[in-house]
Design a protein around this motif. Structure first.
Motif, PDB file in Angstrom:
ATOM      1  N   THR A 195       0.552  -8.750  -4.107  1.00 60.86           N
ATOM      2  CA  THR A 195       1.613  -9.082  -5.049  1.00 60.86           C
ATOM      3  C   THR A 195       2.027 -10.527  -4.803  1.00 60.86           C
ATOM      4  OG1 THR A 195       3.392  -8.355  -3.570  1.00 60.86           O
ATOM      5  CG2 THR A 195       2.478  -6.707  -5.096  1.00 60.86           C
ATOM      6  N   ASP A 254       0.862  -1.175   0.000  1.00 65.33           N
ATOM      7  CA  ASP A 254       0.000   0.000   0.000  1.00 65.33           C
ATOM      8  C   ASP A 254       0.899   1.225   0.000  1.00 65.33           C
ATOM      9  OD1 ASP A 254      -2.076   1.771   0.137  1.00 65.33           O
ATOM     10  OD2 ASP A 254      -2.744   1.187   2.143  1.00 65.33           O
ATOM     11  N   THR A 255       1.314   1.615  -1.197  1.00 69.66           N
ATOM     12  CA  THR A 255       2.178   2.783  -1.368  1.00 69.66           C
ATOM     13  C   THR A 255       1.518   3.741  -2.347  1.00 69.66           C
ATOM     14  OG1 THR A 255       3.406   1.867  -3.246  1.00 69.66           O
ATOM     15  CG2 THR A 255       4.246   1.340  -1.040  1.00 69.66           C
ATOM     16  N   ILE A 256       2.138   4.864  -2.545  1.00 71.08           N
ATOM     17  CA  ILE A 256       1.596   5.839  -3.491  1.00 71.08           C
ATOM     18  C   ILE A 256       1.647   5.315  -4.928  1.00 71.08           C
ATOM     19  CG2 ILE A 256       3.706   7.141  -3.939  1.00 71.08           C
ATOM     20  CD1 ILE A 256       1.863   9.678  -3.543  1.00 71.08           C
ATOM     21  N   GLU A 257       2.613   4.430  -5.214  1.00 76.99           N
ATOM     22  CA  GLU A 257       2.759   3.884  -6.559  1.00 76.99           C
ATOM     23  C   GLU A 257       1.904   2.650  -6.806  1.00 76.99           C
ATOM     24  OE1 GLU A 257       5.754   3.969  -4.611  1.00 76.99           O
ATOM     25  OE2 GLU A 257       6.311   5.980  -5.252  1.00 76.99           O
ATOM     26  N   GLN A 258       1.633   1.889  -5.754  1.00 78.88           N
ATOM     27  CA  GLN A 258       0.978   0.603  -5.944  1.00 78.88           C
ATOM     28  C   GLN A 258       0.161   0.237  -4.716  1.00 78.88           C
ATOM     29  OE1 GLN A 258       3.808  -2.588  -6.396  1.00 78.88           O
ATOM     30  NE2 GLN A 258       2.314  -3.983  -7.245  1.00 78.88           N
ATOM     31  N   GLN A 259      -0.994  -0.378  -4.953  1.00 79.49           N
ATOM     32  CA  GLN A 259      -1.785  -0.925  -3.868  1.00 79.49           C
ATOM     33  C   GLN A 259      -2.383  -2.238  -4.332  1.00 79.49           C
ATOM     34  OE1 GLN A 259      -5.496   0.926  -2.708  1.00 79.49           O
ATOM     35  NE2 GLN A 259      -5.168   0.318  -0.593  1.00 79.49           N
TER      36      GLN A 259
END
Length: 115
Positions: free
Chosen positions: A98, A90-95
């Protein structure tokens, strides 16, 4: 860090992934579901992951408990998933979830499937 020791014989669910699964099950108000990961034919590279909640128990299922979350792998998918790790980011680039699979030798450009 994982909730259960990693082994080359199984799929591992990280603490972050187990926590997210628990939160999703609580939102659904269901305690009879388990998380199932499967490998199915499809996509431009040949194989595709399916990650979903399931209430079924199939003959030959491998079930592992990670902090109260049952992770289920069917017997046909198990060889493709040996040593794989499911995480939740859960980051600004990806949620999202994985899957790091040492058995995947490559994937398609869109990242939807692997071989």
């Amino acid at each position: 860090m994982t909730v259960q020791d990693e082994t080359a014989q199984s799929v591992v669910l990280t603490e972050a992934a187990a926590g997210k699964v628990k939160a999703l099950l609580e939102q659904e108000g269901r305690d009879d579901l388990q998380l199932r990961i499967a490998v199915q034919p499809g996509g431009c590279s040949g194989l595709r992951y399916q990650l979903f909640f399931d209430e079924r128990s199939l003959d030959g299922d491998q079930v592992q408990d990670f902090a109260g979350v049952n992770l289920v792998v069917d017997r046909m998918s198990a060889p493709y998933l040996l040593g794989a790790k499911i995480d939740f980011v859960d980051t600004i680039e990806q949620q999202g979830f994985t899957i790091d699979n040492p058995n995947a030798s490559g994937s398609c450009a869109c990242g939807d499937s692997f071989h």
